[in-house]
Design a protein around this motif. Structure first.
Motif, PDB file in Angstrom:
ATOM      1  N   ASP A  16       0.836  -1.202   0.000  1.00  0.00           N
ATOM      2  CA  ASP A  16       0.000   0.000   0.000  1.00  0.00           C
ATOM      3  C   ASP A  16       0.871   1.253   0.000  1.00  0.00           C
ATOM      4  OD1 ASP A  16      -2.133  -1.718   0.138  1.00  0.00           O
ATOM      5  OD2 ASP A  16      -2.694  -1.239   2.200  1.00  0.00           O
ATOM      6  N   ILE A  59       0.223   4.161  -2.672  1.00  0.00           N
ATOM      7  CA  ILE A  59      -0.228   5.487  -2.243  1.00  0.00           C
ATOM      8  C   ILE A  59       0.826   6.539  -2.557  1.00  0.00           C
ATOM      9  CG2 ILE A  59      -0.946   6.882  -0.280  1.00  0.00           C
ATOM     10  CD1 ILE A  59      -2.998   4.795  -1.307  1.00  0.00           C
ATOM     11  N   LYS A  60       2.098   6.191  -2.422  1.00  0.00           N
ATOM     12  CA  LYS A  60       3.158   7.128  -2.809  1.00  0.00           C
ATOM     13  C   LYS A  60       3.056   7.459  -4.296  1.00  0.00           C
ATOM     14  CE  LYS A  60       7.112   9.375  -2.322  1.00  0.00           C
ATOM     15  NZ  LYS A  60       7.143  10.704  -1.665  1.00  0.00           N
ATOM     16  N   ILE A  88       0.337   7.401  -6.139  1.00  0.00           N
ATOM     17  CA  ILE A  88      -0.856   8.225  -6.357  1.00  0.00           C
ATOM     18  C   ILE A  88      -0.599   9.665  -5.920  1.00  0.00           C
ATOM     19  CG2 ILE A  88      -3.239   8.571  -5.562  1.00  0.00           C
ATOM     20  CD1 ILE A  88      -3.502   5.477  -5.644  1.00  0.00           C
ATOM     21  N   ILE A  89       0.152   9.844  -4.828  1.00  0.00           N
ATOM     22  CA  ILE A  89       0.529  11.197  -4.417  1.00  0.00           C
ATOM     23  C   ILE A  89       1.412  11.848  -5.481  1.00  0.00           C
ATOM     24  CG2 ILE A  89       1.852  12.537  -2.737  1.00  0.00           C
ATOM     25  CD1 ILE A  89       0.947  10.501  -0.606  1.00  0.00           C
ATOM     26  N   TYR A 114      -6.705  12.462  -6.727  1.00  0.00           N
ATOM     27  CA  TYR A 114      -5.608  11.606  -6.281  1.00  0.00           C
ATOM     28  C   TYR A 114      -5.237  11.900  -4.826  1.00  0.00           C
ATOM     29  CZ  TYR A 114      -5.018  10.722 -11.293  1.00  0.00           C
ATOM     30  OH  TYR A 114      -5.210  10.370 -12.612  1.00  0.00           O
ATOM     31  N   ALA A 172      -5.581   9.381  -1.542  1.00  0.00           N
ATOM     32  CA  ALA A 172      -4.422   9.046  -0.709  1.00  0.00           C
ATOM     33  C   ALA A 172      -4.651   9.444   0.741  1.00  0.00           C
ATOM     34  CB  ALA A 172      -3.177   9.747  -1.257  1.00  0.00           C
ATOM     35  N   THR A 187      -4.762   6.473   3.608  1.00  0.00           N
ATOM     36  CA  THR A 187      -3.786   6.443   4.696  1.00  0.00           C
ATOM     37  C   THR A 187      -4.404   6.926   5.999  1.00  0.00           C
ATOM     38  OG1 THR A 187      -2.005   6.814   3.105  1.00  0.00           O
ATOM     39  CG2 THR A 187      -1.515   7.250   5.426  1.00  0.00           C
ATOM     40  N   THR A 226       4.837   8.089   2.782  1.00  0.00           N
ATOM     41  CA  THR A 226       3.686   8.877   2.338  1.00  0.00           C
ATOM     42  C   THR A 226       3.339   9.983   3.324  1.00  0.00           C
ATOM     43  OG1 THR A 226       2.033   7.457   3.419  1.00  0.00           O
ATOM     44  CG2 THR A 226       2.757   6.809   1.222  1.00  0.00           C
TER      45      THR A 226
END
Length: 295
Positions: free
Chosen positions: A39, A43-44, A46-47, A58, A62, A66, A94
């Motif tokens: 994950d 998520i990184k 998507i950021i 986005y 995220a 998180t 993240t």
């Protein structure tokens, strides 16, 4: 770009913190979703897409994803720092962006929670973090990716760079102990105790050059250099040279027809070895990012 947009949209639409489509195996086993490195990677990414596109969809995803695990006091659901598992540090990367972009203090507190693990992480005689408490005395290439970019960034931004040199030295120990000087490739793991069944009893090294492990290591170098403070220009140049050596060592083993690499890098064409997608994609990421950042 439209194909990529559709793919990312599909991931977001079909994923929740309890059931992310990129980590579906755990769900199919009947296990609960937890704080984990997979994950963290997604998520990184998507950021990063938010930072490129400024599409708040986005960032909102995220933050919601998180934020589901991070409590107001900075504790993290399903994460125990005292497990001393470097894989669990990766998702902490993240938190820097989420704190900066949302201003939510819980993300700043959560950084301290993750950092508390590294302060107490057991170490080998070389000064390197154990990969996991359940894997005592072992260094894995994966662990540098999981922990060092977070460690370096936290030290640089929130601890006056007191231990930035420690992070740097851990890379140098891996370079000196886990790299084969004859071909420039790296063994996946090192057992400082020489006790594990898989290690050479003289060198402590595992047997094979595993593609994805070296990919994790390549990304670790790039992502750590990216967050190193300006005061470490000489150390950064040394890591850059180590990175260039790694890429130069990999190129002779690249399959000319596909551009990919084999799972066991130096055993191409020997069954049951095969061209492996994830490790090849990792190296594509590392090389493209290193060009973009002029490394």
């Amino acid at each position: 770009m439209k194909i990529l947009d559709r793919y990312i949209d599909q991931l977001i639409e079909q994923s929740t913190p309890e059931s992310p489509v990129w980590n579906i195996e755990k769900i199919r086993e009947g296990s609960n979703s937890t704080w984990n490195y997979i994950d963290g990677c997604m998520i990184k990414a998507i950021i990063e897409l938010f930072l490129i596109t400024r599409n708040h969809r986005y960032l909102d995803f995220a933050d919601a994803f998180t934020g589901r695990f991070v409590r107001e006091d900075g504790s993290i659901e399903s994460y125990d720092p005292k497990e001393y598992n470097l894989d669990n540090v990766n998702a902490g990367k993240t938190l820097f962006d989420l704190y900066e972009l949302t201003g939510k203090e819980k993300y700043r507190r959560a950084m301290d929670t993750v950092y508390s693990q590294l302060k107490e992480q057991p170490r080998t005689s070389t000064g390197n973090f154990w990969h996991k408490k359940i894997y005592p005395h072992q260094i894995w290439l994966d662990g540098l990716y999981m922990a060092q970019p977070f460690y370096m960034q936290y030290e640089a931004e929130y601890n006056g760079c007191k231990n930035c040199e420690d992070s740097y030295q851990q890379f140098l120990q891996v370079y000196g102990r886990m790299r084969d000087p004859l071909n420039g490739l790296y063994y996946h793991a090192y057992d400082d105790s020489r006790q594990m069944f898989w290690c050479d009893k003289v060198t402590g090294l595992s047997e094979n050059f595993w593609l994805r492990a070296m990919g994790w290591y390549a990304m670790a170098l790039i992502d750590t250099m990216e967050v190193m403070p300006e005061s470490m220009a000489c150390q950064k140049a040394r890591l850059n040279a180590i990175y260039k050596e790694l890429i130069d060592a990999m190129l002779p083993y690249q399959d000319q027809a596909t551009g990919m690499w084999y799972q066991v890098v130096n055993r191409g064409g020997i069954a049951p070895n095969y061209l492996e997608e994830s490790g090849s994609a990792i190296f594509a990421y590392a090389i493209m990012k290193s060009v973009r950042l002029h490394y």
